[in-house]
Design a protein around this motif. Structure first.
Motif, mmCIF file in Angstrom:
data_model
loop_
_atom_site.group_PDB
_atom_site.id
_atom_site.type_symbol
_atom_site.label_atom_id
_atom_site.label_comp_id
_atom_site.label_asym_id
_atom_site.label_seq_id
_atom_site.Cartn_x
_atom_site.Cartn_y
_atom_site.Cartn_z
ATOM 1 N N THR A 99 0.776 -1.169 0.024
ATOM 2 C CA THR A 99 0.150 0.549 0.171
ATOM 3 C C THR A 99 0.929 1.605 -0.367
ATOM 4 O OG1 THR A 99 -1.929 -1.344 1.522
ATOM 5 C CG2 THR A 99 -1.579 0.930 0.794
ATOM 6 N N GLU A 105 -1.438 6.793 1.589
ATOM 7 C CA GLU A 105 -2.120 6.208 1.000
ATOM 8 C C GLU A 105 -2.753 5.528 3.007
ATOM 9 O OE1 GLU A 105 -3.052 4.194 -2.155
ATOM 10 O OE2 GLU A 105 -3.445 5.399 -3.464
ATOM 11 N N GLY A 160 -6.774 8.521 3.342
ATOM 12 C CA GLY A 160 -6.856 7.309 2.421
ATOM 13 C C GLY A 160 -6.187 7.266 0.843
ATOM 14 N N THR A 190 -8.091 4.241 0.359
ATOM 15 C CA THR A 190 -7.958 3.083 1.179
ATOM 16 C C THR A 190 -8.019 1.443 -0.533
ATOM 17 O OG1 THR A 190 -10.524 2.898 1.643
ATOM 18 C CG2 THR A 190 -8.996 3.590 3.172
ATOM 19 N N TRP A 225 -5.651 -0.831 0.194
ATOM 20 C CA TRP A 225 -5.509 -1.412 1.746
ATOM 21 C C TRP A 225 -6.040 -3.478 1.497
ATOM 22 C CZ3 TRP A 225 -5.444 0.097 6.894
ATOM 23 C CH2 TRP A 225 -5.061 1.702 6.752
#
Length: 807
Positions: free
Chosen positions: A174, A178, A183, A185, A188
């Motif tokens: 990631t 972020e 984010g 996201t 993620w």
């Protein structure tokens, strides 16, 4: 009667339509994900009693699809695990291999994030925009640090096909900017196909006091002196697996189990270290020889293989001092204990799967390392890895002071580079050197009783980490998706390994593969390997300009260890291979090759997002915790102030107002016995504390800390002053500051000090929460001087190169 007859006709017609839909549903189009729900015509039947219900739409995995477990060890070389002839006892890897297969020509990318992104998508790391680690991303395609929507992860493919999915441990895929509440996201784990994530975000974590997320929520770990993340993540994985198999026994699972072990910091309980007492006293040169002999005996290295030359920078063991030998053997004892402990925990997960009756149909990939062994410990190893990132040289005598603590919670250690070279036996180089198998070859064990009939055999087909995803899809009888979430997909670039499971003599399916990392680059094609060491793992400067690198050429069919360079003897073949590299580099977005260090640390210059770009002020609020250095304002090498508006209850308050990082470097503004106090922790080596004599009064109060930086370069000191309601209450000098980094995993916390503490005696229990009320805290920084800015950029460049090695 006519109406009743009509209703009956309609009911029959709809029932037929529903039945036809059900038949069509039995063969879903799995090349488009998520699988579209069948269109059911609207009902014209008035009374439900007269209607036939359609079959409920439910996506199920193909019959017999196996559970899948991917285990990915961190920073372990080809020659370290006992399963591949190494000195570290790894009984779980060995027993899986005895009833499965060992692959002795399996390859990674030479670095963390790139290997992981390639593993989890089946595409080359540049096609994931992960040409390097997240923290050194640029705006060039191939290096942006953000996986494209056209590259759907394996976990998403499996979940859309009826699997239940979970990831445990390290997530370094990631983008660093972020990892914040802002984010996005999308990348993620729980937005990338995993229904469950329990682990840490980034390249490494403190095993005793990790920064853990459950899903996207940061959580506190138990304040248990026996706590260790390796055991915790194993417990979490076992509980999750048992739960899903209890509730949905016919639904296959996909578990991605990626420990932070055996990446630095090397943390392990003392009893595991004790098991290796004295086992490395003969040193790394002898260890290379002994490991090669075992590898040949096991059949994972061909008979007649010679050790590739040891790099000149690594000293001969017999020329070391007594103190060096004493320290270095202890470092390796710690690492070996860490490795065995990790394998035993993995064994608990495997046993739990067996106890649930699921082992026979669980396809296990046990990948012993995401790259070669790591050399970022330098020539002497480290007590605190953060000294390395901040340009502070630890001597052997410095580290020896902590001899008995190594591996414990008061250290953040790493071993000397000589052990990394020995750990990559029989090759020359280490992690990050993508042009040599010492950086890219890792042992792998595959275990699947329902699918692998051979037991205890070695497979020598040449394969790469991008081959795992297509292997799993074929094993599950799933097609490669062409469209995911409405986005046309980049085709998977790996090839399935399934053909080799039951045919030791099968011809290789993976014939060509490029490698590139920070200018170190190579090309493999049909047994030949050509590459160039652009910069060794411990070097801060490149050896030559990109267009003037010295290339090497090896016939790997007859030279397993890459000991016989044929570049001068066969220049025509070398030229052919160099041309092929360029072809592959264009095809997979490798160009332009980026060996920069200084420029890549300037986010604006390379086009990388920076949440703090252009800002000289940041206001934060209570409850904001775990803000990494990538999303928090930089107070290093400059004057700054911290202004906290708080409310103090009657009787006073205590605890942390704002802290950054922890035990191995950081700072904290807090109240101790009601008195405003500021402590600067310089790399865990020295602490400078400034404290008022009197408690702050009850009511609304403004507490301000000002730091006047001396200037004149990096890591200088300055004068710190504390004010309460604009009245100076304390002043003191801070002699040294950290110029580059505080922590790779511990962030800034408002109202507490999570993970490890900056101050060991706050006077309140962990996590040292503030007992008053914090309205807001504002950090203001002064512009850095031009000369200091140049020096900072240069220092950050060196730190970035070291960070790349570490991650």
């Amino acid at each position: 009667m006519k109406r009743k007859a009509l209703n009956s006709v309609v009911s029959i017609a709809l029932g037929t339509a529903y039945a036809a839909t059900a038949v069509a549903q039995t063969v879903p189009d799995r090349t488009q994900l998520p699988i579209p729900e069948p269109k059911i015509p609207p009902s014209t039947v008035f009374d439900v009693r007269n209607a036939t219900p359609p079959q409920r739409f439910e996506v199920k995995a193909p019959a017999g699809a196996p559970n899948v477990l991917i285990v990915l060890i961190d920073d372990m070389g080809f020659g370290q695990s006992s399963a591949f002839g190494g000195p570290i006892n790894m009984p779980t890897a060995e027993r899986l291999a005895r009833s499965g297969l060992k692959y002795n020509q399996f390859h990674t990318t030479a670095l963390s994030s790139p290997t992981r992104s390639a593993l989890l998508t089946g595409r080359n790391h540049h096609m994931n925009n992960t040409g390097s680690i997240m923290e050194t991303a640029t705006s060039f395609p191939g290096n942006t640090g953000q996986r494209p929507e056209s590259v759907a992860p394996l976990a998403m493919m499996l979940r859309y096909n009826g699997y239940t999915t979970a990831a445990f441990g390290k997530n370094h895929e990631t983008a660093a900017w972020e990892v914040s509440p802002s984010g996005p996201t999308d990348r993620w784990p729980t937005r990338s196909g995993f229904a469950k994530f329990y682990g840490f975000m980034g390249g490494e974590t403190n095993q005793w006091s990790p920064a853990i997320y459950d899903g996207m929520t940061k959580i506190e770990t138990p304040k248990d002196p026996n706590y260790h993340f390796m055991t915790d993540m194993t417990n979490q994985a076992i509980k999750w697996m048992q739960s899903v198999k209890s509730l949905t026994p016919d639904k296959p699972f996909f578990i991605y189990f990626a420990p932070g072990a055996t990446h630095a910091p090397h943390h392990v309980p003392k009893e595991w270290i004790a098991k290796y007492k004295g086992k490395f006293d003969r040193g790394w040169d002898r260890l290379r020889e002994e490991t090669l002999a075992r590898q040949i005996k096991l059949g994972v290295v061909p008979a007649g293989t010679k050790l590739a030359p040891k790099p000149e920078a690594i000293k001969d063991w017999d020329k070391l001092t007594a103190d060096e030998k004493k320290l270095f053997t202890r470092q390796m004892e710690v690492f070996a204990g860490f490795g065995e402990y990790t394998d035993i925990e993995i064994g608990r997960l495997v046993d739990a799967i067996a106890d649930m009756g699921q082992l026979d149909n669980t396809l296990i990939f046990y990948i012993v390392g995401d790259n070669g062994a790591s050399a970022e410990g330098g020539m002497s190893g480290l007590f605190n890895e953060m000294t390395y990132f901040n340009g502070v040289q630890e001597t052997v005598q410095d580290v020896l002071k902590h001899y008995d603590e190594l591996g414990g919670p008061n250290t953040y250690g790493h071993y000397a580079a000589g052990w990394a070279v020995a750990g990559d036996t029989p090759f020359s180089w280490t992690k990050q050197v993508a042009s040599n198998y010492g950086g890219t070859r890792n042992g792998m064990v595959i275990h699947w009783p329902n699918g692998v009939k051979a037991k205890g055999e070695v497979r020598s087909q040449w394969h790469h980490v991008i081959d795992i995803a297509p292997t799993i899809l074929e094993a599950a009888n799933l097609p490669e998706p062409k469209v995911v979430n409405g986005i046309n997909q980049t085709p998977i670039e790996g090839v399935s390994m399934l053909y080799s499971f039951n045919d030791a003599q099968a011809k290789d399916n993976h014939v060509t593969q490029y490698f590139e990392m920070f200018g170190n680059r190579a090309i493999y094609n049909d047994g030949w390997l050509a590459g160039t060491v652009h910069r060794a793992a411990w070097e801060t400067e490149v050896r030559a300009p990109l267009d003037n690198d010295t290339w090497e050429l090896y016939d790997t069919r007859n030279d397993f260890s890459l000991a016989n360079d044929l570049a001068k003897k066969n220049p025509e073949k070398l030229k052919e291979m160099q041309g092929l590299f360029m072809t592959e580099a264009v095809k997979y977005s490798v160009l332009p090759i980026d060996d920069r260090t200084l420029e890549r640390l300037n986010a604006a210059l390379v086009g990388r997002p920076d949440l703090m770009a252009g800002r000289t002020s940041l206001t934060v609020y209570e409850g904001m915790t775990g803000m990494s250095e990538n999303v928090f304002i930089n107070t290093k090498n400059r004057s700054h102030s911290i202004t906290a508006d708080v409310t103090i209850p009657k009787g006073g308050a205590k605890g942390v107002i704002l802290a950054q990082a922890g035990r191995f470097g950081g700072w904290s503004l807090y109240l101790k016995n009601g008195k405003p106090t500021y402590t600067y922790n310089f790399l865990g080596l020295k602490r400078f504390t400034i404290a008022a004599k009197n408690p702050v009064p009850a009511g609304k109060v403004t507490i301000r800390y000002e730091f006047a930086y001396d200037g004149g370069g990096l890591a200088k000191g300055g004068v710190g002053t504390i004010f309460v309601n604009d009245k100076k209450v304390a002043e003191g000098r801070i002699e040294q500051t950290q110029p580059m980094a505080f922590s790779p995993d511990e962030g800034a916390d408002v109202g507490e000090d999570g993970e490890t503490p900056v101050v060991e005696n706050y006077g309140v229990p962990a996590p040292y929460k503030f007992t008053g009320k914090i309205e807001k805290v504002t950090i203001d920084v002064k512009e850095i001087g031009k000369a200091d800015k140049v020096a900072e950029d240069k220092g950050r460049a060196e730190a970035a190169h070291k960070k790349a090695l570490a991650d």
